[in-house]
Design an enzyme around this catalytic site. Structure first.
Site, PDB file in Angstrom:
ATOM      1  N   PHE A  27      41.984  56.203 119.217  1.00  0.00           N
ATOM      2  CA  PHE A  27      42.589  55.767 120.479  1.00  0.00           C
ATOM      3  C   PHE A  27      42.297  54.282 120.670  1.00  0.00           C
ATOM      4  O   PHE A  27      41.937  53.823 121.739  1.00  0.00           O
ATOM      5  CB  PHE A  27      42.020  56.612 121.643  1.00  0.00           C
ATOM      6  CG  PHE A  27      42.890  56.643 122.869  1.00  0.00           C
ATOM      7  CD1 PHE A  27      44.118  57.300 122.849  1.00  0.00           C
ATOM      8  CD2 PHE A  27      42.495  56.029 124.060  1.00  0.00           C
ATOM      9  CE1 PHE A  27      44.924  57.349 123.991  1.00  0.00           C
ATOM     10  CE2 PHE A  27      43.287  56.074 125.209  1.00  0.00           C
ATOM     11  CZ  PHE A  27      44.507  56.735 125.165  1.00  0.00           C
TER      12      PHE A  27
ATOM     13  N   VAL B 127      53.121  50.239 105.424  1.00  0.00           N
ATOM     14  CA  VAL B 127      53.645  49.040 104.748  1.00  0.00           C
ATOM     15  C   VAL B 127      54.596  48.310 105.679  1.00  0.00           C
ATOM     16  O   VAL B 127      55.646  48.842 106.040  1.00  0.00           O
ATOM     17  CB  VAL B 127      54.418  49.416 103.459  1.00  0.00           C
ATOM     18  CG1 VAL B 127      54.874  48.156 102.744  1.00  0.00           C
ATOM     19  CG2 VAL B 127      53.581  50.268 102.538  1.00  0.00           C
TER      20      VAL B 127
ATOM     21  N   LYS C   6      49.907  46.958  99.554  1.00  0.00           N
ATOM     22  CA  LYS C   6      51.276  47.369  99.872  1.00  0.00           C
ATOM     23  C   LYS C   6      52.107  47.577  98.614  1.00  0.00           C
ATOM     24  O   LYS C   6      52.916  48.495  98.540  1.00  0.00           O
ATOM     25  CB  LYS C   6      51.907  46.323 100.791  1.00  0.00           C
ATOM     26  CG  LYS C   6      51.233  46.282 102.164  1.00  0.00           C
ATOM     27  CD  LYS C   6      51.646  45.062 102.980  1.00  0.00           C
ATOM     28  CE  LYS C   6      50.898  45.026 104.311  1.00  0.00           C
ATOM     29  NZ  LYS C   6      51.035  43.718 104.984  1.00  0.00           N
TER      30      LYS C   6
END
Lengths: 343, 343
Positions: free
Chosen positions: A10, A151, A223
Site C-alpha cells: 500500500f 516494463v 526490461k
C-alpha cells in the site's frame, strides 16, 4: 459482478491505483460495466486488513497519508495465508523487488495462482526471473498472470503485443527503455556535459543518488530480459545480457552524431535470428529519420519489427505513480473483459 | 473448436487474408490455439460457394488467380440469405464501399449481426455511417462488430484504444492518417514541387489518376469521422467535418517550415472539449520535437492525448494488401480470445 481485489503493498503504487479506481468509479461502470471492491490489503508499514464484504478504502488512504497504521478490519493472517484464504478474484502484487531472488513477490504470486486468483503485478521480480513457470501455473489454474506494469508502465507494450498485434511474428524489438538516460542524452545535446547533466537529473529526481541503475543500463537490461522472455519466449537470464550504459558518452560524441544527422540513444535490443534469441543494451547513434530518434526527454519508445507490418513504433511515458497505476488498471480491465462472458 | 468464417468479397483483401491464414496455420494453432475453416465465400466476379464442412480455399485461390469462376460447392443463395443461413461464426465483410449510402455492406453487416454472427470488416461504410446502430445491434445479439481495418489498417489503433489503453479517457487524437500525402510532403522537402511530386506518387501507385481523395483530405476526413464516432462516441457526419488538403502547399511553405524547425503534415484532429466533439483535417506545421514530425514517407501515426498518460503515439504502416489482411487476422484472433473460455 464486482471484481474483488486484494492488494499486496500500500505504498505509492498501491495508493495510486486505489485513487484512480475511486476517481473513475462511475466512468468505469458506464464505459466497461466494470465494478470493483477491495477485500484485502497487506502492507509492511500499515498492517494487514481483510473484509470479504469490502474495505473502507477512503478511510485507509487517509490513515496512510497521516502515516498511521490501519484501524479497521485488522487480520493476523500472514501474506501467503491471506492471499490463499481471502475471497479476492484478483491479487495485485505491488510489494518490493529483490531482483536476485524475486522474493517475496514470487511466493505471493504462486500462492495467488495456486488458489485460482488472477495476478496483476508491476513487480519485476516474478516476470524477470520466473515468467515461464508463472505463466504455466496461471494457464493450468485458468487464471491470468498480468504484468503490463513491469516494463515501461505508462506505455502499454505487453498488452499491445498480446492483443492488437496478435498474429504478427515479432523478429526484433528495439527501444528506449529508460527515461532518465534519455533525458540526460537529450540535455547533453543542448550543450551540457555528462557530469553536469547527471547532477540536474538527480536534482529533478529522475536519477537516484547512486545513479548506476540508470546510467550503467541495468534498468534497461531488466526490461530487455522481460521482453525477451515474454514476447519472444526466451529463457534469458538477466546477468547474461551484454550491457553498456551512457557513462562514456562525451560532448564530442554528441557533436559527432549531430554532424552525421544522427542522435545518441541508449537502446535495448531483443532479436530472434532463426530461433536464437539475443538481448543487449548499449548507446547507439540513431539516424534522425528513424521514429526512435525523435523521442526526447524522459519518454520511452519501442519499435517492433514484424512479419506482416514491418516496423510498428509506440511512444509514451515510462513509470511513475499515475503511469504505474494505469498499468494496474488496464490489466484489471483486461481480466474483466476476458471473463465477463464466462461467469 | 474451429472458427468458421464466411467471406464477402474475394478481391485483393479477401484473397490476402486467405493466404495469410493458410501460411500461418501452424503458428496460429501453436501460439493462440486458433483454428479456422472457411465455409462460405461470395464474390461478384467469382460466384458464391457454401460448404458447411469447409471449402477448398487453395483451389479457389488458384481459380481466382487464373481469373476463372469458382467450380466447387456452388450455391444460388443471394448474399444476405447466404449470410443468414450459413453456419459461420464470423462474417468478414470485404466488399466495396459506397460512402454515400454505405450499401451493400450495411445490409451484409445487419444480416450477420441479426443472425448472431460476429462481423469483421475493413469496409469504411458501416463504420463511418452507422457505427452506433451496428454496435448496439452487436451488443444486443452478444456478438462483436470489429473494424480495425477501417482506419489505418496496418497500425492497430481501434484495438489499442479498446484494449491496452482501456481505462484512459482520451481528450484528443491527432494523426497522420493518409500515407500518400505524407509521402508527397516528405518528397517536397527534398526539393520537388507539388505537381512534380504528385506525378511521382501516381507513377508509384500511391495516388490515383484522380488524386482528390488523398490530396484534398477526403480520405483522412473519413478516418477522422470513424475515430470520432468510435473512440469518442460522437455522432459526426462525414460531410460536416472541415477539411483542407495539401494542394495549396508550395515549395516556399516547405522552406518556411524548415526555417522554424518545423515540418508540414496533413493532420486529422478529433477533440473532445467538455463533451463537445469536433473534427477537422488540415495541413499544419508540426514542431520537430513532436513525435508526429518524424513520421516520413507513406507511414501513418496517431497521438492520443489521455488523462492518465499524457500523450501516447503509435507509428506504423497504412493500408495495403498484407496490412489490411493483418487487420482482419487480428480481429479474428480478438474474437477467438474473447470467446474461447465461454464455449
Amino acid at each position: 459482478m464486482k471484481q474483488k481485489i486484494a492488494l499486496l503493498g500500500f505504498g505509492t503504487v498501491g495508493q495510486g491505483i486505489c485513487e484512480i479506481l475511486l476517481n473513475k468509479k462511475e466512468y468505469l461502470k458506464e464505459k466497461y460495466n466494470y465494478e470493483f471492491e477491495f477485500v484485502a490489503v497487506a502492507d509492511f508499514a500499515f498492517g494487514s486488513v481483510y473484509n470479504p464484504n469490502g474495505l473502507n478504502i477512503p478511510a485507509m488512504l487517509e490513515e496512510a497519508k497521516a502515516k498511521k497504521k490501519f484501524t479497521r478490519d485488522l487480520t493476523t493472517l500472514d501474506n501467503v495465508s491471506l492471499i490463499t484464504k481471502c475471497n479476492a478474484d484478483v491479487v495485485c502484487e505491488l510489494t518490493y523487488t529483490d531482483l536476485d531472488t524475486g522474493g517475496p513477490a514470487i511466493e505471493h504470486c504462486k500462492a495467488a495462482l495456486e488458489s485460482k486468483k488472477h495476478i496483476v503485478t508491476s513487480n519485476k521480480g516474478p516476470a524477470a526471473l520466473r515468467y515461464p513457470e508463472m505463466k504455466a501455473l496461471a494457464d493450468k489454474k485458468g487464471v491470468k498472470f498480468m504484468i503490463e506494469g513491469t516494463v515501461v508502465a505508462g506505455t502499454p507494450i505487453i498488452n499491445l503485443v498480446e492483443g492488437p498485434l496478435a498474429g504478427c511474428e515479432i523478429s526484433k524489438i528495439r527501444g528506449i527503455l529508460n527515461g532518465t538516460t534519455n533525458y540526460m542524452l537529450s540535455e547533453m545535446e543542448k550543450g551540457m556535459g555528462y557530469d553536469e547533466v547527471l547532477k540536474v537529473a538527480q536534482d529533478l529526481g529522475y536519477a537516484e543518488a547512486n545513479p548506476a541503475g540508470d546510467v550503467e543500463g541495468y534498468d534497461a537490461r531488466g526490461k530487455v530480459t522481460i521482453l525477451a522472455n515474454i514476447v519472444m519466449g526466451a529463457s534469458m537470464k538477466i546477468n547474461e545480457v551484454p550491457c553498456r550504459g551512457i557513462t562514456k558518452i562525451t560532448s564530442e560524441d554528441i557533436q559527432k552524431a549531430k554532424d552525421t544527422n544522427a542522435r545518441w540513444k541508449l537502446i535495448g535490443t531483443v532479436e530472434n535470428k532463426d530461433g536464437e534469441i539475443t538481448g543487449s543494451v548499449s548507446p547507439e547513434m540513431i539516424d534522425l529519420s528513424h521514429p526512435l530518434a525523435g523521442v526526447m526527454g524522459a519518454t520511452n519508445a519501442l519499435t517492433f519489427t514484424t512479419d506482416l507490418l514491418g516496423d510498428v513504433t509506440i511512444v509514451g511515458p515510462g513509470a511513475g505513480r499515475i503511469e504505474t497505476g494505469f498499468s494496474i488498471l488496464t490489466d484489471l480491465l483486461q481480466i474483466h473483459n476476458s471473463s465477463c462472458n464466462c461467469k
